[in-house]
Design a protein around this motif. Structure first.
Motif, PDB file in Angstrom:
ATOM      1  N   ALA A   1      43.937  30.474   2.937  1.00  0.00           N
ATOM      2  CA  ALA A   1      43.747  31.763   2.271  1.00  0.00           C
ATOM      3  C   ALA A   1      44.187  32.918   3.158  1.00  0.00           C
ATOM      4  O   ALA A   1      44.758  33.907   2.689  1.00  0.00           O
TER       5      ALA A   1
ATOM      6  N   ASP B   1      42.369  33.243  -9.960  1.00  0.00           N
ATOM      7  CA  ASP B   1      41.550  32.026  -9.959  1.00  0.00           C
ATOM      8  C   ASP B   1      42.090  30.973  -8.994  1.00  0.00           C
ATOM      9  O   ASP B   1      41.450  29.933  -8.803  1.00  0.00           O
ATOM     10  N   TYR B   2      43.242  31.226  -8.393  1.00  0.00           N
ATOM     11  CA  TYR B   2      43.928  30.215  -7.599  1.00  0.00           C
ATOM     12  C   TYR B   2      44.293  30.750  -6.219  1.00  0.00           C
ATOM     13  O   TYR B   2      44.394  31.959  -6.009  1.00  0.00           O
ATOM     14  N   ILE B   3      44.499  29.827  -5.290  1.00  0.00           N
ATOM     15  CA  ILE B   3      45.006  30.222  -3.981  1.00  0.00           C
ATOM     16  C   ILE B   3      46.503  30.498  -4.093  1.00  0.00           C
ATOM     17  O   ILE B   3      47.155  30.129  -5.083  1.00  0.00           O
TER      18      ILE B   3
ATOM     19  N   THR C   1      40.478  25.604   4.159  1.00  0.00           N
ATOM     20  CA  THR C   1      40.438  26.474   2.985  1.00  0.00           C
ATOM     21  C   THR C   1      40.560  27.950   3.355  1.00  0.00           C
ATOM     22  O   THR C   1      41.346  28.684   2.761  1.00  0.00           O
ATOM     23  N   ASP C   2      39.803  28.381   4.360  1.00  0.00           N
ATOM     24  CA  ASP C   2      39.921  29.769   4.800  1.00  0.00           C
ATOM     25  C   ASP C   2      41.250  30.008   5.505  1.00  0.00           C
ATOM     26  O   ASP C   2      41.827  31.096   5.422  1.00  0.00           O
TER      27      ASP C   2
ATOM     28  N   LYS D   1      42.621  25.571  -7.150  1.00  0.00           N
ATOM     29  CA  LYS D   1      41.723  26.474  -7.874  1.00  0.00           C
ATOM     30  C   LYS D   1      40.554  26.853  -6.976  1.00  0.00           C
ATOM     31  O   LYS D   1      39.939  26.006  -6.333  1.00  0.00           O
ATOM     32  N   GLN D   2      40.250  28.134  -6.936  1.00  0.00           N
ATOM     33  CA  GLN D   2      39.224  28.638  -6.028  1.00  0.00           C
ATOM     34  C   GLN D   2      37.872  27.965  -6.260  1.00  0.00           C
ATOM     35  O   GLN D   2      37.168  27.617  -5.300  1.00  0.00           O
ATOM     36  N   SER D   3      37.499  27.756  -7.510  1.00  0.00           N
ATOM     37  CA  SER D   3      36.190  27.170  -7.804  1.00  0.00           C
ATOM     38  C   SER D   3      36.071  25.754  -7.261  1.00  0.00           C
ATOM     39  O   SER D   3      34.997  25.326  -6.838  1.00  0.00           O
TER      40      SER D   3
END
Length: 431
Positions: free
Chosen positions: A379, A125-127, A375-376, A354-356
């Motif tokens: 990741a 659920d997390y980076i 963000t990308d 958190k990804q959401s």
């Protein structure tokens, strides 16, 4: 430092460790009716750094926890905390720079959060930055207050005037260098008018990414050996110095004349800049008319992307009572939950982990438009800056010599050799 995505993100805790951990009820299980748990919560920088909305939300939703706030300006708080630790009067929960938290873990001040995370959170659920305070041995001494990666910011107007295409996510550092040369221009007297790129000497936006892009390393993967003697590390420092010496990167005197790195970029004196995520808030406030955007930091010579990421981390005091530790973990679960992470996303002061909540950034209409570059980028290639328990000490030693390298008073080869000796000595004595 290898990617956080390769730092064994899935926690591998042995059955012996799990059986040794005595965690009482927490998370979604409230304290027995009528009982009150006290939680001393430290906030360095007060509500200028931590959202009051998050703190108020936690207090309102957890009436069985009586929260005592200990707040002070950042410098005052961090100066005071050492004395409090010595006297066992520190808060049950607070945050500081990630490297400081790692040091606290080594000294036995921080609670290992690995069993808590294993029990109550899903890493998917997390980076990867959730584990920025994880050691090679598997302990997790803290969880992020927020993530602050960098991306390549560019001034559209200056690119248009030079007739150049905008940067893309496919750029390499060689592309950045070539564009910097074409974007740089002088006035009729030969004085710098516009620089192609801000040649920062700092760790996050300067020597660390330049070393990584050249295929070099600062420390090895165990974080116990210096790699400043690696020829690729020296090459990264040489490229940074060369850009400054040849005038297509800013030098220290120019940055001072422009009022700093952000004013240099915001006012159109430099076309490109490694911009930290949180800086967008100041950029939009002080330079609202600048036409700019970001792309991911360019790829390195090995085709990989390395995105230096700063994070402050929350820790739970290992010396707190068990019920206070449980209350502190309830707070961290709330902070890492949907509601609080959405508030962080909206603030723009840091990336949520958190990804959401990251998905919410796409709905923002503030500059930069391409927030996916952050963000990308994190990741794909987020890395810490080789933080370990002695990070603050060896980083300062490196910085002092890098400052001489970028000024040209020391060659990259001689400087890197000196750095290697000093850093290894610090690492050998960190225990």
């Amino acid at each position: 430092m290898k990617k956080t995505g390769k730092l064994a993100l899935a926690l591998t805790l042995s059955a012996t460790l799990l059986s040794a951990c005595t965690l009482s009820n927490s998370g979604n299980e409230p304290a027995p009716e009528g009982s009150t748990v006290r939680l001393k919560l430290g906030l360095p920088g007060s509500y200028e750094v931590t959202s009051k909305e998050i703190i108020d939300g936690f207090i309102a939703s957890h009436p069985h926890i009586k929260v005592e706030i200990q707040e002070a300006p950042w410098g005052d708080f961090t100066n005071r905390i050492a004395t409090q630790i010595a006297g066992n009067t520190m808060p049950d929960l607070w945050f500081q720079e990630n490297a400081v938290i790692l040091g606290y873990g080594q000294r036995g001040v921080a609670e290992d959060l690995a069993p808590y995370i294993e029990r109550d959170l899903s890493a998917d659920d997390y980076i990867d930055t959730l584990f920025a305070a994880k050691t090679p041995e598997g302990q997790v001494w803290g969880v992020p207050h927020g993530a602050n990666p960098i991306a390549l910011a560019y001034n559209k107007t200056l690119f248009d005037e030079a007739g150049l295409d905008y940067p893309t996510d496919d750029w390499t550092f060689a592309d950045l260098i070539e564009a910097s040369k074409k974007l740089t221009r002088t006035d009729s007297n030969g004085n710098p008018e516009v620089f192609g790129f801000i040649g920062s000497s700092s760790i996050t936006q300067g020597w660390f990414p330049w070393i990584k892009q050249a295929g070099g390393m600062v420390l090895d993967e165990t974080l116990t050996k210096s790699r400043f003697d690696d020829p690729k590390t020296v090459e990264g420092l040489r490229q940074l110095r060369e850009g400054i010496a040849e005038g297509y990167f800013t030098d220290a005197d120019s940055i001072t004349a422009f009022g700093g790195e952000l004013p240099a970029f915001g006012s159109g004196k430099a076309a490109m800049f490694f911009l930290q995520y949180s800086t967008q808030v100041t950029m939009n406030s002080e330079f609202p008319d600048t036409d700019w955007d970001v792309v991911k930091i360019p790829r390195s010579v090995d085709g990989e992307r390395y995105v230096p990421t700063i994070s402050n981390s929350w820790l739970i005091s290992s010396r707190a009572t068990q019920e206070s530790k449980d209350a502190a973990w309830e707070f961290l679960q709330y902070y890492l939950g949907d509601e609080a992470q959405a508030i962080i996303a909206e603030s723009g002061s840091a990336l949520p982990v958190k990804q959401s909540a990251l998905a919410l950034l796409e709905e923002s209409d503030t500059k930069p438009a391409n927030k996916l570059a952050f963000t990308d980028g994190i990741a794909e290639g987020g890395v810490t800056m080789d933080e370990n328990a002695s990070w603050n000490e060896w980083r300062i030693a490196v910085q002092q010599i890098v400052n001489e390298i970028v000024k040209g008073t020391v060659t990259p080869e001689a400087g890197a050799s000196d750095i290697h000796t000093k850093v290894q000595d610090i690492l050998d004595n960190q225990n």
